[in-house]
Design an enzyme around this catalytic site. Structure first.
Site, PDB file in Angstrom:
ATOM      1  N   GLY A 152     -25.894  80.682 -20.993  1.00 55.90           N
ATOM      2  CA  GLY A 152     -27.009  80.705 -21.925  1.00 55.90           C
ATOM      3  C   GLY A 152     -27.226  79.351 -22.579  1.00 55.90           C
ATOM      4  O   GLY A 152     -26.346  78.478 -22.545  1.00 55.90           O
ATOM      5  N   CYS A 153     -28.385  79.174 -23.188  1.00 52.14           N
ATOM      6  CA  CYS A 153     -28.723  77.868 -23.766  1.00 52.14           C
ATOM      7  C   CYS A 153     -27.856  77.535 -24.975  1.00 52.14           C
ATOM      8  O   CYS A 153     -27.299  76.428 -25.062  1.00 52.14           O
ATOM      9  CB  CYS A 153     -30.210  77.818 -24.113  1.00 52.14           C
TER      10      CYS A 153
END
Length: 345
Positions: A152-153
């Protein structure tokens, strides 16, 4: 000359999908053959991504996962969490490799998935069969993988800021992180939280201490060498369309010197193609926006109560190194290609 590998994108109409398509269209070794989506069906990819106008004749197709993956060497999935997992068994049956940008296969524990994603995992037997796609930690495993769960970011940003400490075994105890994110991280569908009139003039926290990337970060850094590690994480929405900046406060042994800590960061990232440790400035979003690069840095604090505070800073573009670009980087490794291909600018 024919390209060596064939790829399909499933879920290509979102922001992340647009970045995947753009990078694959300019890839010298991988041919993007088809793009599946339930939106814009029959329309050219430029209908959703105007920057691709006259760049490709490809059109969005309404295809099953099996149809999209048929004959492909690799499938890149830009689908939402809790949707992607339902497609995976069909793709695996075709023999194609998978790079999944959702959170459905990042965690090893089905119980944690239910807690943080709010649903039973659709195929828990597949948990642990995907390699976590953080090249700076798992490069060799990604090279050998058939299936990769791209990070994920927020997780990528925070993990890369703290990874040098974890690898040395210096990361332990409580860590507090505040991470600022642009609106594109919430996806292409508009919502009250991403609507421009409220986002452009506002700062606000959300999912405080309960964001779904929390267990992913804890799992990754613990496997990297962190001990008795706990994370308190506050995400904050900021008036940017893209970009992510994390500030993490860690506490290390008082005997560690500033020189030792700075050398650990330099050593960790000395040969990483997409990680920069700025010499005379701190990381910033503008320096990495639109690219697959991430900047990390640290500020060494004073000793208090027997522990030295280290402030770890990290910045990246949430749609590229925090999303599509990192997925393409893993794809390159899986296919035996130079990992920087189509990502160097």
């Amino acid at each position: 000359m024919a390209k060596k590998y064939k790829a399909a994108v499933i879920g290509g109409s979102g922001y992340g999908g647009g970045e995947i398509i753009r990078r694959l269209l300019q890839h010298p070794d991988v041919e993007l053959v088809r793009v599946a989506s339930i939106d814009y069906v029959g329309e050219p990819v430029a209908a959703a991504h105007p920057n691709l106008e006259r760049y490709s004749t490809l059109r969005f197709q309404d295809l099953s996962a099996a149809e999209a993956a048929a004959g492909m060497d690799v499938v890149l999935m830009g689908l939402p969490h809790k949707v992607a997992a339902h497609k995976v068994p069909e793709i695996i049956a075709t023999g194609a490799r998978i790079v999944d940008l959702s959170g459905d296969f990042r965690l090893l524990d089905a119980g944690e998935y239910k807690t943080y994603y709010g649903a039973e995992h659709p195929c828990p037997e597949r948990l642990g069969t995907f390699v976590y796609g953080l090249p700076e930690l798992n490069r060799d495993a990604i090279r050998a993988a058939r299936y990769v769960a791209s990070p994920g970011c927020f997780a990528t940003t925070i993990e890369l800021g703290l990874l040098p400490l974890a690898k040395k075994g210096w990361l332990s105890g409580a860590v507090e992180t505040v991470a600022l994110t642009g609106s594109s991280g919430s996806g292409v569908a508009p919502s009250a939280g991403t609507h421009h009139p409220t986002r452009a003039v506002n700062l606000k926290s959300y999912k405080t201490l309960s964001h779904q990337h929390l267990p992913e970060i804890h799992q990754t850094l613990s496997l990297a060498g962190a001990r008795d590690f706990m994370l308190d994480f506050v995400p904050v929405s900021v008036p940017l369309s893209r970009g992510l900046y994390a500030t993490s406060f860690a506490h290390v042994d008082e005997k560690l010197t500033k020189a030792e800590l700075e050398e650990a960061f330099r050593e960790c990232y000395a040969h990483e193609p997409f990680v920069r440790v700025p010499h005379k400035r701190q990381p910033e979003v503008a320096a990495v926006a639109g690219s697959n690069y991430v900047e990390v840095g640290l500020v060494v604090g004073e000793v208090r109560n027997g522990r030295r505070t280290v402030t770890c800073l990290s910045a990246l573009d949430n749609l590229i190194k925090g999303g599509a670009g990192q997925g393409v980087q893993s794809m390159n490794l899986m296919l035996g290609l130079d990992e920087t291909t189509s990502l160097a600018d």
